[in-house]
Design an enzyme around this catalytic site. Structure first.
Site, PDB file in Angstrom:
ATOM      1  N   GLU A  91      29.436   1.314  78.051  1.00 33.91           N
ATOM      2  CA  GLU A  91      28.964   0.819  79.332  1.00 33.91           C
ATOM      3  C   GLU A  91      27.503   0.392  79.280  1.00 33.91           C
ATOM      4  OE1 GLU A  91      31.983   3.097  82.241  1.00 33.91           O
ATOM      5  OE2 GLU A  91      30.276   4.295  81.634  1.00 33.91           O
ATOM      6  N   CYS A 104      20.211  -0.564  81.342  1.00 33.38           N
ATOM      7  CA  CYS A 104      20.424   0.652  80.552  1.00 33.38           C
ATOM      8  C   CYS A 104      21.528   0.345  79.546  1.00 33.38           C
ATOM      9  CB  CYS A 104      20.829   1.767  81.521  1.00 33.38           C
ATOM     10  SG  CYS A 104      21.243   3.304  80.699  1.00 33.38           S
ATOM     11  N   CYS A 111      29.157  10.241  71.428  1.00 30.11           N
ATOM     12  CA  CYS A 111      27.936  10.874  70.914  1.00 30.11           C
ATOM     13  C   CYS A 111      28.356  12.109  70.144  1.00 30.11           C
ATOM     14  CB  CYS A 111      27.007  11.253  72.072  1.00 30.11           C
ATOM     15  SG  CYS A 111      25.413  11.914  71.525  1.00 30.11           S
ATOM     16  N   CYS A 115      25.903  17.631  74.254  1.00 29.11           N
ATOM     17  CA  CYS A 115      25.132  18.372  75.260  1.00 29.11           C
ATOM     18  C   CYS A 115      26.100  18.769  76.377  1.00 29.11           C
ATOM     19  CB  CYS A 115      24.009  17.509  75.825  1.00 29.11           C
ATOM     20  SG  CYS A 115      22.844  16.964  74.557  1.00 29.11           S
ATOM     21  N   CYS A 118      26.610  16.624  79.748  1.00 29.90           N
ATOM     22  CA  CYS A 118      26.709  15.162  79.622  1.00 29.90           C
ATOM     23  C   CYS A 118      28.150  14.709  79.430  1.00 29.90           C
ATOM     24  CB  CYS A 118      25.846  14.712  78.445  1.00 29.90           C
ATOM     25  SG  CYS A 118      26.013  12.951  78.076  1.00 29.90           S
ATOM     26  N   CYS A 338      23.067   8.383  85.519  1.00 32.10           N
ATOM     27  CA  CYS A 338      22.782   9.040  84.248  1.00 32.10           C
ATOM     28  C   CYS A 338      23.819  10.099  83.946  1.00 32.10           C
ATOM     29  CB  CYS A 338      21.487   9.836  84.340  1.00 32.10           C
ATOM     30  SG  CYS A 338      20.070   8.877  84.354  1.00 32.10           S
TER      31      CYS A 338
END
Ligand code: SAH
Ligand code: SF4
Length: 359
Positions: A91, A104, A111, A115, A118, A338
């Site tokens: 995205e 962004c 990933c 974390c 997230c 975010c």
């Protein structure tokens, strides 16, 4: 074999045109067409010789990732879902504000770092994005957004805060950054291009040496015990080492402070005591702190801190002369805020393991 011109930075493009038997300055003309004008059709590149246009048509393409979907939030935030092949999608999000327009971008499909707060981290990891897939997000967003009423580009800033850890895709991220900065391509100033990292210490040093742009570090906890729990990468690069790397970065940084991101998790990292601990931790590091109210997603184990808790935390930092801002949540009605970016990731990793081993 066909090459994708979006994969080349200035040096790569110069090498490519030389191989075609052309003079290096043709690379600059090509860069203008491709990046400044957003042109993908070689036939339209009117100041290139016809023979070169034909050669290009035979050997090259200008191909950004295909747009799967395109949505605009009530507040004007716009999100594109982009095809990354094999069932993966990433995205890119455009955030318009009165004084600037920020894109962004994502750097990886998924990933590896997992974390706990997230959504991308929860999806696992598939692969690094190519240079063309990273710069292609800016290329296609510029085309889609057009110019502002004043005739300026809608995108004035780029932040690598989408999906993925930019520094773990260093070899593709740096050429993409160079294109963003290149006057023949997007011509953005180093202060307006930001890499956000969870804190990969040796690669912070490499970025400083090879392409120092504005740096944002995701901190999220004022001590190692809590940060170990929230961000497994902390077990490999603990706070003391991370902050030392931040200070080294300042030697070459385009700004004279480091921005630290701190996601506000109710009753986890948002107490007044923890705010004071953070003040002590950041003593000696010229810093700005950006508090991000936690954005929930399905299966999240945390809740957003209350407005009062965020205010109290912010006041404590401000009183200690640390400039603190609280990020306004943008685009959450289309899951574009975010940490909500999940795209679609076919997990092929045995993630966390690398980091856990170092613990
Ligand atoms: N991997 C990089 C950049 C992508 S994440 C990094 O971690 O810095 C961009 C920012 O969003 C980071 O500061 C990250 O910690 C934050 N973030 C992740 N999940 C979030 C959530 N659920 N709510 C609010 N912010 C989140
Ligand atoms: Fe990866 Fe950043 Fe999400 Fe952590 S916060 S899992 S480093 S994208």
């Amino acid at each position: 074999m066909t090459v994708n011109l979006l994969d080349f930075d200035a040096q790569g493009l110069a090498g490519f045109v030389t191989k075609l038997g052309e003079k290096p300055f043709r690379a600059k003309q090509l860069m203008h067409w491709v990046h400044r004008n957003g042109e993908a059709d070689f036939a339209a590149m009117s100041d290139l010789a016809k023979s070169l246009r034909e050669k290009l048509a035979r050997t090259a393409v200008v191909a950004a990732p295909r747009v799967i979907s395109d949505g605009t939030s009530e507040d004007g935030t716009r999100k594109w879902l982009l095809d990354a092949g094999n069932g993966n999608a990433v995205e890119a999000v455009f955030i318009p504000e009165s004084s600037r327009g920020t894109l962004c971008v994502s750097t990886q499909a998924g990933c590896t770092l997992a974390c706990r707060f997230c959504s991308t981290g929860k999806q696992g990891f598939n692969r690094n994005l190519t240079v063309a897939e990273i710069i292609g997000q800016l290329w296609q967003a510029n085309r889609a957004l057009g110019a502002t009423p004043k005739g300026e580009r809608a995108i004035s800033n780029v932040v690598m805060m989408g999906m993925g850890e930019p520094l773990l895709n260093f070899d593709n991220v740096v050429p993409a950054l160079r294109l963003m900065l290149d006057d023949h391509a997007y011509g953005l100033s180093r202060r307006r291009v930001t890499v956000s990292t969870s804190g990969i210490v040796p690669l912070i040093d490499r970025l400083r040496d090879e392409c120092p742009v504005a740096l944002t570090v995701s901190l999220h906890a004022p001590n190692d015990a809590l940060r170990d729990r929230l961000m497994p990468i902390n077990r490999k690069y603990p706070l003391r080492e991370l902050l030392a790397a931040c200070v080294r970065y300042l030697d070459r940084a385009p700004r004279d402070f480091i921005t630290f991101e701190y996601v506000m998790l109710a009753d986890v990292n948002d107490s007044e005591r923890q705010a004071r601990e953070l003040v002590a931790l950041l003593a000696g590091v010229p810093s700005k702190v950006n508090l991000i109210p936690f954005n929930p997603f399905p299966q999240a184990e945390f809740e957003r801190s209350s407005h009062e808790a965020i205010q109290r935390f912010s006041d404590t930092l401000n009183k200690a002369d640390i400039v603190t801002t609280t990020r306004r949540t943008r685009g959450d009605d289309i899951d574009a805020a975010c940490g909500q970016l999940a795209g679609r990731v076919h997990d092929r990793s045995r993630r966390v393991i690398r980091v856990e081993r170092a613990a």
